[in-house]
Design an enzyme around this catalytic site. Structure first.
Site, mmCIF file in Angstrom:
data_model
loop_
_atom_site.group_PDB
_atom_site.id
_atom_site.type_symbol
_atom_site.label_atom_id
_atom_site.label_comp_id
_atom_site.label_asym_id
_atom_site.label_seq_id
_atom_site.Cartn_x
_atom_site.Cartn_y
_atom_site.Cartn_z
ATOM 1 C CD GLU A 49 -3.025 -0.932 2.284
ATOM 2 O OE1 GLU A 49 -4.049 -1.640 2.222
ATOM 3 O OE2 GLU A 49 -2.783 -0.178 3.244
ATOM 4 C CG ASP A 60 -3.618 8.258 8.018
ATOM 5 O OD1 ASP A 60 -3.502 7.036 8.176
ATOM 6 O OD2 ASP A 60 -3.944 8.791 6.940
#
Length: 267
Positions: A49, A60
């Site tokens: 990824e 995040d």
């Protein structure tokens, strides 16, 4: 067959689970990313990824937020990722690459331009964190026609009805967020993850891969016992952050983290 589907088919035949590392492209500087990708494959990565740097990565935690800041400081743009994947493909034509990020950079260059460039570069899948299936009506067909898998997230708080909708639209694999919160969170309960994955298996034949909270071989092995794949990001990005002044040692650092997980998962 899409490289993602091919890889999971191979792993299933071998009785093994996928190890899927995440790194932010351009961190600590763009010239290092391709080398990092090859190091991850050497350490046992099955899928990579590759994070698209964005100024507001809402899902995040601070580790990946700072990685995005470092990448953006060096001017890393979405179009640069296509060149990175092209370079990676010169030596590696087998390992699936998934672009992971947010919708804004894609909207800026245009859906069709994005789909064309991604496919031409050798990208295999796209995970857009803030794009639910209902918002994919325009870009979804463009990606499908270019054999780009549209990968979606499912959270512990996702209702069964909602999960069924996501499963119906997903391709490649399903990304199950193991806990409430952001990337880099500290705790993970494998039994709880298993309980959430059970109903998902009744809804889809997609491989179920688990991310958030996986930080070492122990947690990777625990998750591998109940899932089809293990996704690790912050533990790797942390190693990059700790060694930005000596980037030449970072590939070895990434290998150490990933090899420990690979060994534990295969044991």
């Amino acid at each position: 067959m899409n490289r993602i589907d091919q890889r999971f088919s191979e792993l299933k035949a071998q009785g093994r689970k996928a190890l899927i590392p995440y790194i932010t492209a351009g961190d600590p500087a763009p010239q290092y990313t391709v080398g990092f990708m090859h190091a991850l494959v050497e350490a046992g990565a099955d899928v990579i990824e590759l994070g698209v740097p964005f100024s507001d990565p809402m899902a995040d935690g601070p580790v990946i937020q700072k990685a995005c800041e470092r990448a953006l400081t060096h001017g890393t743009r979405l179009v640069d990722l296509f060149e990175m994947v092209k370079e990676f493909r010169q030596a590696d034509t087998q390992t699936p690459v998934v672009l992971m990020g947010y919708l804004n950079p894609i909207e800026r260059i245009g859906y069709e331009v994005f789909a064309d460039k991604a496919a031409n570069a050798g990208v295999d899948g796209v995970l857009i964190v803030d794009m639910p299936p209902e918002e994919a009506e325009e870009i979804g067909p463009l990606m499908k026609s270019r054999d780009l898998a549209a990968i979606f997230l499912v959270a512990p708080t996702t209702s069964q009805e909602r999960a069924a909708t996501i499963c119906a639209h997903g391709q490649g694999y399903l990304y199950y967020v193991s806990l409430k919160g952001v990337t880099g969170a500290a705790s993970l309960n494998a039994a709880d993850v298993a309980a959430h994955l059970t109903p998902l298996r009744e809804m889809t034949d997609l491989p179920l891969c688990v991310g958030f909270g996986i930080r070492d071989g122990v947690t990777a092995a625990e998750v591998a016992n109940v899932a089809d794949g293990v996704i690790v990001g912050s533990a790797l990005v942390n190693r990059i952050a700790e060694n930005t002044q000596i980037p030449e040692i970072i590939p070895g650092q990434l290998k150490d983290v990933l090899a420990d997980m690979r060994s534990a998962m295969d044991a």
